[in-house]
Design a protein around this motif. Structure first.
Motif, mmCIF file in Angstrom:
data_model
loop_
_atom_site.group_PDB
_atom_site.id
_atom_site.type_symbol
_atom_site.label_atom_id
_atom_site.label_comp_id
_atom_site.label_asym_id
_atom_site.label_seq_id
_atom_site.Cartn_x
_atom_site.Cartn_y
_atom_site.Cartn_z
ATOM 1 N N MET A 294 -2.837 10.476 -4.336
ATOM 2 C CA MET A 294 -1.235 10.288 -3.731
ATOM 3 C C MET A 294 -0.536 9.641 -4.849
ATOM 4 S SD MET A 294 0.532 10.821 -0.084
ATOM 5 C CE MET A 294 1.138 11.330 0.222
ATOM 6 N N ALA A 295 -1.366 8.136 -4.895
ATOM 7 C CA ALA A 295 -1.507 6.753 -5.510
ATOM 8 C C ALA A 295 -0.725 7.800 -6.879
ATOM 9 C CB ALA A 295 -2.005 6.019 -5.213
ATOM 10 N N PRO B 272 2.538 5.607 -2.635
ATOM 11 C CA PRO B 272 3.085 6.346 -2.505
ATOM 12 C C PRO B 272 4.427 5.991 -1.687
ATOM 13 C CG PRO B 272 0.660 6.870 -2.013
ATOM 14 C CD PRO B 272 0.986 5.299 -2.608
ATOM 15 N N HIS C 240 -6.900 11.331 0.140
ATOM 16 C CA HIS C 240 -5.472 11.836 -0.048
ATOM 17 C C HIS C 240 -4.810 10.792 -0.842
ATOM 18 C CE1 HIS C 240 -1.879 13.800 0.913
ATOM 19 N NE2 HIS C 240 -2.116 12.481 1.958
ATOM 20 N N TYR C 241 -5.429 8.825 0.113
ATOM 21 C CA TYR C 241 -3.853 8.294 -0.601
ATOM 22 C C TYR C 241 -3.945 8.230 -2.531
ATOM 23 C CZ TYR C 241 -2.388 3.604 -1.485
ATOM 24 O OH TYR C 241 -1.733 2.781 -1.643
ATOM 25 N N SER D 162 0.587 -0.966 0.413
ATOM 26 C CA SER D 162 0.009 -0.382 -0.341
ATOM 27 C C SER D 162 1.279 1.477 0.105
ATOM 28 C CB SER D 162 -0.960 0.305 0.970
ATOM 29 O OG SER D 162 -1.645 -0.969 1.208
ATOM 30 N N ILE D 163 1.730 1.182 0.485
ATOM 31 C CA ILE D 163 2.490 2.339 0.327
ATOM 32 C C ILE D 163 4.908 1.984 0.223
ATOM 33 C CG2 ILE D 163 2.755 2.709 3.220
ATOM 34 C CD1 ILE D 163 3.340 5.091 2.738
ATOM 35 N N ILE E 269 -1.697 9.113 5.626
ATOM 36 C CA ILE E 269 -1.961 8.911 4.040
ATOM 37 C C ILE E 269 -3.407 7.756 4.830
ATOM 38 C CG2 ILE E 269 -0.887 7.184 2.881
ATOM 39 C CD1 ILE E 269 1.964 8.117 2.980
ATOM 40 N N PHE E 270 -3.341 6.926 5.328
ATOM 41 C CA PHE E 270 -4.240 6.124 5.621
ATOM 42 C C PHE E 270 -5.274 6.417 5.850
ATOM 43 C CE2 PHE E 270 -0.404 3.225 5.308
ATOM 44 C CZ PHE E 270 -0.872 2.542 3.795
ATOM 45 N N ASP F 30 -6.547 9.182 5.209
ATOM 46 C CA ASP F 30 -7.680 9.919 3.956
ATOM 47 C C ASP F 30 -7.538 9.032 3.766
ATOM 48 O OD1 ASP F 30 -9.522 11.568 2.601
ATOM 49 O OD2 ASP F 30 -8.595 13.204 3.312
ATOM 50 N N LYS F 31 -9.059 8.326 2.588
ATOM 51 C CA LYS F 31 -9.120 7.144 1.818
ATOM 52 C C LYS F 31 -8.989 8.394 0.056
ATOM 53 C CE LYS F 31 -11.395 3.809 -1.030
ATOM 54 N NZ LYS F 31 -12.435 3.235 -1.007
#
Length: 122
Positions: A96-97, A49, A92-93, A21-22, A86-87, A89-90
């Motif tokens: 970033m992705a 991210p 926001h994730y 996931s990161i 990062i995790f 706020d979906k």
């Protein structure tokens, strides 16, 4: 240790990025500097991210808060806070992705060849 798995070198790391996931690259700038950062680029091309060191070529690919974070490896509290951020706020994730993936497109083979030829033809 129950939380550590050592995996031998692989030619195809795609499955690892597909499950992640990161991605963190915690190279210690006091010991060496990442001149390029292929792991971060591979992660970003998988839409992940990244958290990378604050110096070196690897840091040039990352814009804080846009596609990852640049954090000193010694600052474990900040690393932890940014992972949580990062995790939390979906949306926001996802932003970033997506931005990570967009940045990686600038390093596609065809783009890099075109840039090299432009320099050579000056």
């Amino acid at each position: 240790m129950d939380n550590l798995q050592i995996i031998s070198r692989r030619n195809d790391v795609t499955p690892f990025y597909n499950e992640a996931s990161i991605v963190l690259n915690l190279s210690d700038k006091q010991r060496f500097v990442e001149t390029f950062g292929l792991t971060a680029l591979e992660a970003m091309s998988a839409g992940l991210p990244v958290i990378v060191p604050t110096e070196g070529g690897i840091a040039e690919m990352v814009e804080d808060g846009a596609n990852g974070y640049k954090i000193d490896v010694q600052d474990l509290d900040r690393i932890n806070c940014m992972i949580e951020e990062i995790f939390q706020d979906k949306d926001h994730y996802i932003r970033m992705a997506n931005e990570a993936n967009q940045v990686s497109l600038g390093f596609k083979e065809s783009v890099m060849i075109e840039k090299i030829l432009t320099i050579l033809n000056r």
